[in-house]
Design an enzyme around this catalytic site. Sequence first.
Site, short mmCIF file in Angstrom:
data_model
loop_
_atom_site.label_atom_id
_atom_site.label_comp_id
_atom_site.label_asym_id
_atom_site.label_seq_id
_atom_site.Cartn_x
_atom_site.Cartn_y
_atom_site.Cartn_z
N ARG A 145 -0.05 3.85 17.47
CA ARG A 145 -0.39 4.86 16.46
C ARG A 145 -0.09 6.30 16.90
NH1 ARG A 145 0.63 1.19 13.16
NH2 ARG A 145 -1.07 0.15 12.08
N ASP A 205 0.81 -1.22 0.00
CA ASP A 205 0.00 0.00 0.00
C ASP A 205 0.85 1.27 0.00
OD1 ASP A 205 -1.90 -1.99 0.40
OD2 ASP A 205 -3.14 -0.73 1.66
N ASP A 210 -7.32 2.96 12.36
CA ASP A 210 -6.02 3.63 12.31
C ASP A 210 -6.08 5.00 11.66
OD1 ASP A 210 -4.67 1.70 13.70
OD2 ASP A 210 -3.94 0.64 11.93
N SER A 241 -3.53 -9.68 6.40
CA SER A 241 -2.64 -8.55 6.65
C SER A 241 -2.11 -8.63 8.08
CB SER A 241 -3.37 -7.22 6.43
OG SER A 241 -4.36 -7.02 7.43
#
Length: 416
Positions: free
Chosen positions: A96, A17, A125, A181
């Site tokens: 994060r 990505d 996220d 993922s």
Amino acid sequence: MAQPKGTVVLAYSGGLDTSCILVWLKEQGYDVIAYLANIGQKEDFEAARKKALALGAKKVYIEDISREFVEEFIWPAVQANALYEDRYLLGTALARPCIARKLVEIAQREGAQYVAHGATGKGNDQVRFELTCYALCPKIKVVAPWRLPEFYQRFPGRRELMDYAKKHGIPVPVTPQTPWSMDENLMHISYEAGILENPKNQAPAGLYTKTRDPATSPDTPDVLEIDFERGVPVKVTNAGDGATRCSALELFVYLNDIAGKHGVGRIDIVENRFVGMKSRGIYETPAGTILYHAHLDIEAFTMDREVRKIKQGLAVKFSELVYNGFWHSPECEFLRECIRRSQEAVVGTVRLSVFKGQVYILGRESPRSLYNEELVSMNVQGDYEPADATGFININSLRLKEYHRLQSKVTVKQDE
């Protein structure tokens, strides 16, 4: 050729990505600075740097934020006994704001107006990254390609991304053997999407990477002693070989190794995302699981009952705020300060066993203990007068007697 749009700092991972996003941002006219956070994941950082430069990044930052992640984010969560929806230890949610804080710092250092990330438009996220960015730099502009129609309509699936990667010479290590993922940091690794989206499907045997299968883990436990000061672990000692670790980062890495060896820290759950949908996630949180149990024990040993009740309520709210991305909100800062204050007497040592996927508490001691062995003993009366319990029970039973007496009257009237 697109008009120049200025400089954007991209939170870069080196995966499919963000590699495609890097090239796409250049096509849109941005000068791209890639930022890769070393937050404890297994990664060839030098290879990632070379890849980003080859794809057209004008500069690459690789920032080691592992220590600050432990000391400034994981430790407050340990103090809180943070647990989202009774099971999730918040490994990704804690990472994060730590990653995004450095993202903003680099953007300010470089004079960049924009930051970008590769989070999807359906997940948590995107919220966590952006709330941190806007809190720390209100004027920053966020480019979120997965929410832009010109991007997600062009790349509706992985196949289109792969085609784009091949066209632009982007090397991407994605194989059909791992159709899910993963996101890894020092605290945990998460697995989702792909074949895991069907919550009925059992996780494949080869999925787990941080922990051994408990069934094949060692037949001898590791016995550890963990010392706490103000609710924070400051030392771990292995009773078997005498190994000790004292610094925050070394201590946490060591507990990861011990817990991983014994298969501790696996969960498979369905959780409620902040954006409103349920999702299935599989997590491995080895060290975090040991520390959760150890801290819970020493806290119960040293904290007043009524204070602990209030603190437990604060922990639920704290966990929700962290999960939803509000680490830098005034309410979360207030809660962290309240929780920190509650930990002043949480001092002592917990002895525990790590074995076959479980953590077993063996004992504890503390100079701030509220446990009175003489008072609680069945063999010594101490300062406690057993006869006083009669009045205590009578007072507490009054409410129950009255409730059921009145309920009986209501029942009789209904039957007439």
